[in-house]
Design a protein around this motif. Structure first.
Motif, PDB file in Angstrom:
ATOM      1  N   ASP A  85      14.001  -1.311   9.181  1.00  0.00           N
ATOM      2  CA  ASP A  85      14.049  -2.018  10.379  1.00  0.00           C
ATOM      3  C   ASP A  85      13.259  -3.501  10.072  1.00  0.00           C
ATOM      4  OD1 ASP A  85      16.103  -0.449  11.434  1.00  0.00           O
ATOM      5  OD2 ASP A  85      14.609   0.550  12.885  1.00  0.00           O
ATOM      6  N   TYR A  86      12.241  -3.147   9.256  1.00  0.00           N
ATOM      7  CA  TYR A  86      11.257  -4.198   8.745  1.00  0.00           C
ATOM      8  C   TYR A  86      11.832  -5.331   7.919  1.00  0.00           C
ATOM      9  CZ  TYR A  86       7.473  -2.117  11.421  1.00  0.00           C
ATOM     10  OH  TYR A  86       6.610  -1.789  12.295  1.00  0.00           O
ATOM     11  N   LYS A  87      12.530  -4.825   6.829  1.00  0.00           N
ATOM     12  CA  LYS A  87      13.132  -5.402   5.944  1.00  0.00           C
ATOM     13  C   LYS A  87      13.942  -7.097   6.162  1.00  0.00           C
ATOM     14  CE  LYS A  87      15.180  -4.919   1.385  1.00  0.00           C
ATOM     15  NZ  LYS A  87      16.163  -4.139   0.643  1.00  0.00           N
ATOM     16  N   ALA A  88      14.524  -7.047   7.006  1.00  0.00           N
ATOM     17  CA  ALA A  88      14.895  -8.414   7.400  1.00  0.00           C
ATOM     18  C   ALA A  88      14.181  -9.228   7.818  1.00  0.00           C
ATOM     19  CB  ALA A  88      16.262  -7.979   8.131  1.00  0.00           C
ATOM     20  N   SER A 131       0.815  -1.064   0.081  1.00  0.00           N
ATOM     21  CA  SER A 131       0.024   0.113  -0.124  1.00  0.00           C
ATOM     22  C   SER A 131       0.817   1.183   0.008  1.00  0.00           C
ATOM     23  CB  SER A 131      -0.918   0.037   1.296  1.00  0.00           C
ATOM     24  OG  SER A 131      -1.623   1.232   1.230  1.00  0.00           O
ATOM     25  N   TYR A 132       0.329   2.370  -0.360  1.00  0.00           N
ATOM     26  CA  TYR A 132       1.136   3.450  -0.100  1.00  0.00           C
ATOM     27  C   TYR A 132       1.530   3.707   1.181  1.00  0.00           C
ATOM     28  CZ  TYR A 132       2.751   8.236  -0.960  1.00  0.00           C
ATOM     29  OH  TYR A 132       3.902   9.227  -1.010  1.00  0.00           O
ATOM     30  N   ILE A 133       2.810   4.381   1.523  1.00  0.00           N
ATOM     31  CA  ILE A 133       3.499   4.355   2.845  1.00  0.00           C
ATOM     32  C   ILE A 133       2.579   5.177   3.846  1.00  0.00           C
ATOM     33  CG2 ILE A 133       4.642   6.763   2.472  1.00  0.00           C
ATOM     34  CD1 ILE A 133       7.107   4.941   3.630  1.00  0.00           C
ATOM     35  N   ALA A 134       1.583   5.905   3.516  1.00  0.00           N
ATOM     36  CA  ALA A 134       0.905   6.708   4.385  1.00  0.00           C
ATOM     37  C   ALA A 134       0.100   5.837   5.216  1.00  0.00           C
ATOM     38  CB  ALA A 134      -0.026   7.693   3.491  1.00  0.00           C
ATOM     39  N   THR A 135      -0.435   4.512   4.691  1.00  0.00           N
ATOM     40  CA  THR A 135      -1.137   3.475   5.562  1.00  0.00           C
ATOM     41  C   THR A 135      -0.424   3.141   6.885  1.00  0.00           C
ATOM     42  OG1 THR A 135      -2.224   2.567   3.417  1.00  0.00           O
ATOM     43  CG2 THR A 135      -2.261   1.327   5.562  1.00  0.00           C
ATOM     44  N   ALA A 136       0.874   2.796   6.477  1.00  0.00           N
ATOM     45  CA  ALA A 136       1.655   2.441   7.763  1.00  0.00           C
ATOM     46  C   ALA A 136       2.132   3.528   8.634  1.00  0.00           C
ATOM     47  CB  ALA A 136       2.950   1.775   7.427  1.00  0.00           C
ATOM     48  N   ASN A 137       2.626   4.693   7.805  1.00  0.00           N
ATOM     49  CA  ASN A 137       2.532   6.042   8.535  1.00  0.00           C
ATOM     50  C   ASN A 137       1.747   6.473   9.624  1.00  0.00           C
ATOM     51  OD1 ASN A 137       5.159   6.147   7.263  1.00  0.00           O
ATOM     52  ND2 ASN A 137       4.695   7.803   6.000  1.00  0.00           N
ATOM     53  N   ALA A 138       0.477   6.390   9.156  1.00  0.00           N
ATOM     54  CA  ALA A 138      -0.609   6.976  10.202  1.00  0.00           C
ATOM     55  C   ALA A 138      -0.558   6.120  11.515  1.00  0.00           C
ATOM     56  CB  ALA A 138      -1.948   6.801   9.529  1.00  0.00           C
ATOM     57  N   ILE A 139      -0.285   4.587  11.521  1.00  0.00           N
ATOM     58  CA  ILE A 139      -0.284   4.011  12.750  1.00  0.00           C
ATOM     59  C   ILE A 139       1.096   4.187  13.398  1.00  0.00           C
ATOM     60  CG2 ILE A 139       0.165   1.518  13.689  1.00  0.00           C
ATOM     61  CD1 ILE A 139      -0.970   0.843  10.652  1.00  0.00           C
ATOM     62  N   ILE A 199       2.255   0.198  16.150  1.00  0.00           N
ATOM     63  CA  ILE A 199       3.331  -0.634  15.549  1.00  0.00           C
ATOM     64  C   ILE A 199       2.565  -1.422  14.260  1.00  0.00           C
ATOM     65  CG2 ILE A 199       4.815  -2.697  15.612  1.00  0.00           C
ATOM     66  CD1 ILE A 199       4.876  -2.343  18.686  1.00  0.00           C
ATOM     67  N   PRO A 200       3.035  -1.030  13.045  1.00  0.00           N
ATOM     68  CA  PRO A 200       2.459  -1.637  11.922  1.00  0.00           C
ATOM     69  C   PRO A 200       2.804  -3.165  11.900  1.00  0.00           C
ATOM     70  CG  PRO A 200       3.571   0.335  11.395  1.00  0.00           C
ATOM     71  CD  PRO A 200       3.886  -0.034  12.567  1.00  0.00           C
ATOM     72  N   VAL A 201       2.119  -3.912  11.882  1.00  0.00           N
ATOM     73  CA  VAL A 201       2.129  -5.398  11.554  1.00  0.00           C
ATOM     74  C   VAL A 201       1.722  -5.910  10.204  1.00  0.00           C
ATOM     75  CG1 VAL A 201       1.753  -7.812  12.304  1.00  0.00           C
ATOM     76  CG2 VAL A 201       1.852  -5.895  13.859  1.00  0.00           C
ATOM     77  N   PHE A 202       2.738  -6.073   9.395  1.00  0.00           N
ATOM     78  CA  PHE A 202       2.423  -6.199   7.884  1.00  0.00           C
ATOM     79  C   PHE A 202       1.880  -7.626   7.623  1.00  0.00           C
ATOM     80  CE2 PHE A 202       5.731  -2.741   7.389  1.00  0.00           C
ATOM     81  CZ  PHE A 202       4.845  -1.736   7.040  1.00  0.00           C
ATOM     82  N   ALA A 203       0.884  -7.823   6.704  1.00  0.00           N
ATOM     83  CA  ALA A 203       0.353  -9.137   6.546  1.00  0.00           C
ATOM     84  C   ALA A 203       0.226  -9.144   5.025  1.00  0.00           C
ATOM     85  CB  ALA A 203      -1.122  -9.122   6.792  1.00  0.00           C
ATOM     86  N   ALA A 238      -6.124  -3.233  16.209  1.00  0.00           N
ATOM     87  CA  ALA A 238      -7.060  -2.940  15.067  1.00  0.00           C
ATOM     88  C   ALA A 238      -6.246  -3.542  13.918  1.00  0.00           C
ATOM     89  CB  ALA A 238      -6.902  -1.517  14.772  1.00  0.00           C
ATOM     90  N   ILE A 239      -7.311  -3.548  12.758  1.00  0.00           N
ATOM     91  CA  ILE A 239      -7.117  -3.892  11.543  1.00  0.00           C
ATOM     92  C   ILE A 239      -7.366  -2.977  10.827  1.00  0.00           C
ATOM     93  CG2 ILE A 239      -7.229  -5.573   9.519  1.00  0.00           C
ATOM     94  CD1 ILE A 239      -8.360  -7.722  11.600  1.00  0.00           C
ATOM     95  N   LEU A 240      -6.227  -2.535   9.811  1.00  0.00           N
ATOM     96  CA  LEU A 240      -6.347  -1.432   8.795  1.00  0.00           C
ATOM     97  C   LEU A 240      -6.215  -2.024   7.381  1.00  0.00           C
ATOM     98  CD1 LEU A 240      -6.407   1.588   8.021  1.00  0.00           C
ATOM     99  CD2 LEU A 240      -4.146   1.908   8.309  1.00  0.00           C
ATOM    100  N   VAL A 241      -7.552  -2.064   6.976  1.00  0.00           N
ATOM    101  CA  VAL A 241      -7.728  -2.812   5.757  1.00  0.00           C
ATOM    102  C   VAL A 241      -7.647  -1.801   4.539  1.00  0.00           C
ATOM    103  CG1 VAL A 241     -10.275  -2.573   5.881  1.00  0.00           C
ATOM    104  CG2 VAL A 241      -9.163  -4.495   4.404  1.00  0.00           C
TER     105      VAL A 241
END
Length: 381
Positions: A332-335, A79-87, A93-97, A121-124
């Motif tokens: 920090d998430y990449k690895a 998703s565009y980075i704003a989705t995670a940034n808002a969290i 903490i964004p948890v990517f699925a 929460a879930i941000l869909v």
């Protein structure tokens, strides 16, 4: 050069902005209120709150939903980075699925696997205008006592099971950026059916001010406002809102025209075995904010080569939707983040031009250019 996207703005929008400017009331006034009321009615929501953009809409939604420091919010990386940034703005903490390969939307099964005792929460995301499976996520949220927030940045005019996006859950966030189906230059909206959310959203967007400018202006007695909590300057201008009102009047027609272009693409490309086209299942109605094609391993040409060859022919394209965990800001998430489907979709998808008004000649040229590159034998036969 055929652009990837273009806002559909006419003399009507220009006149509306002009007329508003001459009233002398150019921010957070009667036009904003009118836009909110009409947008709520269009989506079927009880309330709508206009803000400066969709990112601020997401930020405020996090706050009113009670999400804060250390909470986990499950969302797509794709998703565009704003989705995670808002969290992250609220210390969560964004948890990517993972996403589903046919729709680019969150996979409910993978989302449920990632729920912990810290999940709040879930941000869909309704990616590229294609609705996500809202009912599946509502069921998960009910089962685990979670909040559901919809990032509908791309989904104005889309619908799920016969109801417009914006009316299904407690917090739904829209964008009016120029790349979106309707635009106010920039801007956003939150729809909700909860009066308490509605009132606090209005408070937070204007510095926590207890009495807004319009109420003070219309009062026949002196009123002094109080700032009841730390808020933000996330207001929409009346100039933007006046444009938005005109855009909203055309939304259903714009979506209909966008779907015609998507149908033309679908028909032209349906027999190419080396690609996968967008999937719109029964009960899902897309506004086709973007048209994405996935290149399978059997494709005769690499994605980046295809994009450059199209550009050489005068056709602009874009890469597949970004994966946030591979951006520098999320290094920090990449690895430790393993999302092979999302990564594959980004690396092997291409967005083709789709906007209103796109002439028949332009549509045909995009089709012919794509076929000539991807299926040269078929095209030249």
């Amino acid at each position: 050069m055929i652009p990837i996207a273009k806002p559909y703005l006419t003399e009507e929008e220009a006149q509306a902005a002009y007329d508003t400017i001459l009233t002398g009331w150019i921010t957070q006034g009667p036009k904003v209120q009118e836009f909110e009321e009409k947008f709520a009615a269009h989506t079927g929501a009880k309330y709508a709150v206009a803000v400066s953009n969709c990112t601020t809409a997401l930020h405020l939604s996090m706050i009113v939903a009670g999400i804060g420091q250390g909470d986990e919010v499950i969302c797509p990386s794709m998703s565009y980075i704003a989705t995670a940034n808002a969290i992250k703005y609220v210390g969560a903490i964004p948890v990517f699925a993972e996403v589903q390969p046919n729709t680019y939307n969150l996979d409910p099964v993978d989302v449920e696997r990632r729920i912990t005792n810290r999940t709040k929460a879930i941000l869909v995301v309704h990616q590229i205008g294609m609705p996500a499976d809202i009912d599946a996520f509502k069921k998960i949220c009910k089962k685990h006592s979670l909040k559901l927030i919809e990032d509908a940045a791309c989904a104005a005019g889309s619908a799920y099971k016969g109801k417009k996006i914006g009316s299904h859950s407690e917090l739904v966030c829209f964008s009016f950026h120029p790349r979106k189906v309707i635009s106010t230059g920039d801007g956003g909206m939150v729809t909700t059916n909860r009066e308490d959310y509605y009132n606090r959203l209005k408070l937070l967007r204007q510095h926590g001010m207890s009495v807004n400018d319009r109420v003070r202006h219309e009062a026949n007695k002196v009123i002094f406002e109080d700032h009841v909590e730390v808020g933000y300057n996330y207001r929409m201008t009346d100039i933007q809102a006046s444009v938005g009102i005109k855009q909203l009047e055309k939304l259903d027609w714009i979506v209909e025209e966008r779907r015609k272009i998507a149908t033309t693409y679908n028909k032209a490309f349906k027999n190419i075995k080396s690609i996968r086209l967008p999937l719109e299942e029964d009960g899902y109605f897309s506004n086709y904010q973007s048209y994405s094609i996935y290149l399978k391993n059997s494709s005769s040409i690499a994605r980046n080569t295809l994009m450059q060859t199209l550009l050489d022919k005068g056709v602009t394209s874009r890469r597949g939707i970004m994966t946030t965990h591979r951006e520098s800001a999320y290094k920090d998430y990449k690895a430790h983040t393993k999302l092979p489907i999302s990564e594959d979709l980004q690396d092997n998808s291409i967005l083709l031009p789709l906007y209103i008004p796109m002439s028949e000649e332009q549509i045909n040229y995009v089709v012919e250019s794509f076929l000539e590159i991807v299926e040269p034998k078929v095209f030249n036969t």
